[in-house]
Design an enzyme around this catalytic site. Sequence first.
Site, short mmCIF file in Angstrom:
data_model
loop_
_atom_site.label_atom_id
_atom_site.label_comp_id
_atom_site.label_asym_id
_atom_site.label_seq_id
_atom_site.Cartn_x
_atom_site.Cartn_y
_atom_site.Cartn_z
N HIS A 1 0.85 -1.20 0.00
CA HIS A 1 0.00 0.00 0.00
C HIS A 1 0.88 1.25 0.00
CE1 HIS A 1 1.00 0.35 4.21
NE2 HIS A 1 0.43 -0.81 4.49
N HIS B 1 4.02 1.65 2.34
CA HIS B 1 5.27 1.03 1.89
C HIS B 1 5.96 1.93 0.86
CE1 HIS B 1 2.67 -2.66 2.79
NE2 HIS B 1 3.50 -2.52 3.81
N CYS C 1 0.72 -9.80 20.20
CA CYS C 1 -0.10 -9.27 19.11
C CYS C 1 0.53 -9.74 17.79
CB CYS C 1 -0.16 -7.74 19.14
SG CYS C 1 -0.93 -7.07 17.64
N CYS D 1 1.43 -6.89 15.25
CA CYS D 1 2.71 -6.21 15.55
C CYS D 1 3.87 -7.18 15.52
CB CYS D 1 2.71 -5.59 16.95
SG CYS D 1 1.52 -4.30 17.23
N CYS E 1 -4.94 -4.08 21.11
CA CYS E 1 -3.76 -3.42 20.56
C CYS E 1 -4.22 -2.12 19.89
CB CYS E 1 -3.08 -4.33 19.53
SG CYS E 1 -1.97 -3.41 18.44
N HIS F 1 -3.73 -2.37 15.94
CA HIS F 1 -4.45 -3.36 15.14
C HIS F 1 -5.88 -3.60 15.59
CE1 HIS F 1 -0.19 -4.09 14.17
NE2 HIS F 1 -0.68 -4.25 12.97
N LYS G 1 -6.70 6.67 10.11
CA LYS G 1 -5.65 5.70 9.92
C LYS G 1 -5.99 4.89 8.66
CE LYS G 1 -3.24 2.00 11.92
NZ LYS G 1 -3.16 0.73 12.35
N LYS H 1 -7.71 -1.44 5.95
CA LYS H 1 -8.62 -2.19 5.09
C LYS H 1 -10.06 -2.14 5.61
CE LYS H 1 -6.99 -5.77 2.16
NZ LYS H 1 -6.74 -7.19 1.96
#
Length: 469
Positions: free
Chosen positions: A18, A21, A126, A129, A143, A146, A292, A295
């Site tokens: 995405h 990156h 997690c 992570c 978390c 996430h 944030k 997805k």
Amino acid sequence: MPKYYLTTPIYYVNDVPHLGHAYTSIAADVLARYHKLNGDDVFLLTGTDEHGAKIAEAAKEAKKSPQEFVDQLVPKFENLCKVLNVQYSQFFRTTNPKHEKIVQEFIDKLNKAGYIEKRKYQGLYCVGCEKFLTPDDLVDGRCPDHKTEPVMQSEENYFFLLSKIAEEKDLYNLIKSDKFKVSPVARKNEVLGKIKAGLEDVSISRESVEWGVKFPGDESQTVYVWVDALINYLSATKIYKDGPIWPADLHLIGKDILWFHAVIWPAMLLAVGEKLPKEVFAHGFFTIDGHKMSKTVGNVLDPIELVEKYGADAVRYAILREFPFGEDGDISEEKIALRYEKELANGIGNLLNRTLVMINKYGAKVSDKEIDRLGTSVGEKVQRLDFHGALETIRLIVETGNEIIEEKKPWELAKGNKTKELNELLNEVYWILNSITKNIASFMPDTSEKMKKQLKTLKPEPLFPRIEK
Ligand code: MSP
């Protein structure tokens, strides 16, 4: 030739790449190109992080073996670099058997040096992570990154004695004195504060995770994915380079993985007697329209789609232009479109076009006098990783070029037969354009090439064509 060894994080291949990156890779490529243009022998390393529970789970869901699963995703990451014009020197994969062997040798050394101990451990893990969280890390039991509940894990693991080595080698002062530089300063202070609060040893093996490098001396465990991943920076120099290029000059990372790079990695290196990288720079995170990127929210920006629409150079420009590199900021397709229209099409593109049209129309004689008005100031900013500031400097000079034309009105000079003034004016703008061409070269390599050609042949062609809304 001075060497310059620069790295990006190696990206998890649990899903397609995405824009996050793309962000680090673009910045790394700009720096690499800048250093190349300045005559350095650059080695830019990027790649993929392919082991661990997160990848194993994603593979299981896709009903593939982990190896098949990663083999099918890795080309997408390589392709992202290609599409974005990121010229890496080497693409690194942690499933390379040579790397796996180097990881095992590294752990052997840690063990021989007395920095590994077997202990019983229980903690909240997690998978997103790929790390244990403390109760203090959690928000409503989940978390915060996430939004998932960590799983209680109880295993007998091998531990890396982080606290021991950090104390012995005084990691705190290595960071404080910038012998090992952590940037920006706010991040450095954050790390120093946390070290002061006390270091915990790190579990570096997993009993329950099969997809990983076998732990040397105990085949019932695999090497913790983060240890395997960090070693990539060193093992790449052994696999792909003959000459001595370690230590790295710069590890470029996002702020989410600062602790691993600023504390665990240098401690591992100190424990085996390797040199420390010169610098770790953690950039900020972007949100998409204030949220944030995720997805579940459905706001993930696909870099490939953006490049298809706006072109690689415009995406490179827009993303580094939007907010300072070390800080957090917001981005959206609308923002990219606006930069494209205002600063690229109507800015640089228009200045080049109208100047070339007038040079032709009025038969002006232009010469490439070497004055680079921008060079030092843009260069200094790029070296400081102030990409945002460097692009602002370039934008200002584009604006100046357009203003000079508006003010001095070449069309009126032509009407009044003021040939000398007209020639001087068009030469001035022509020099400005030459200087822009040079200074955007690391940011927008294709555009810079196109400008160079047009300035030579004096044939105007649109640099940034209008985009259908
Ligand atoms: N595999 C580890 C890194 C190991 S390095 C030895 C990892 N991979 S990752 O695929 O999750 O990539 C994390 C990196 O992606 C971040 O450090 C950052 O460079 C980049 N980004 C991911 N999302 C981002 C944003 N929303 N904004 C900016 N950068 C982002 O962690």
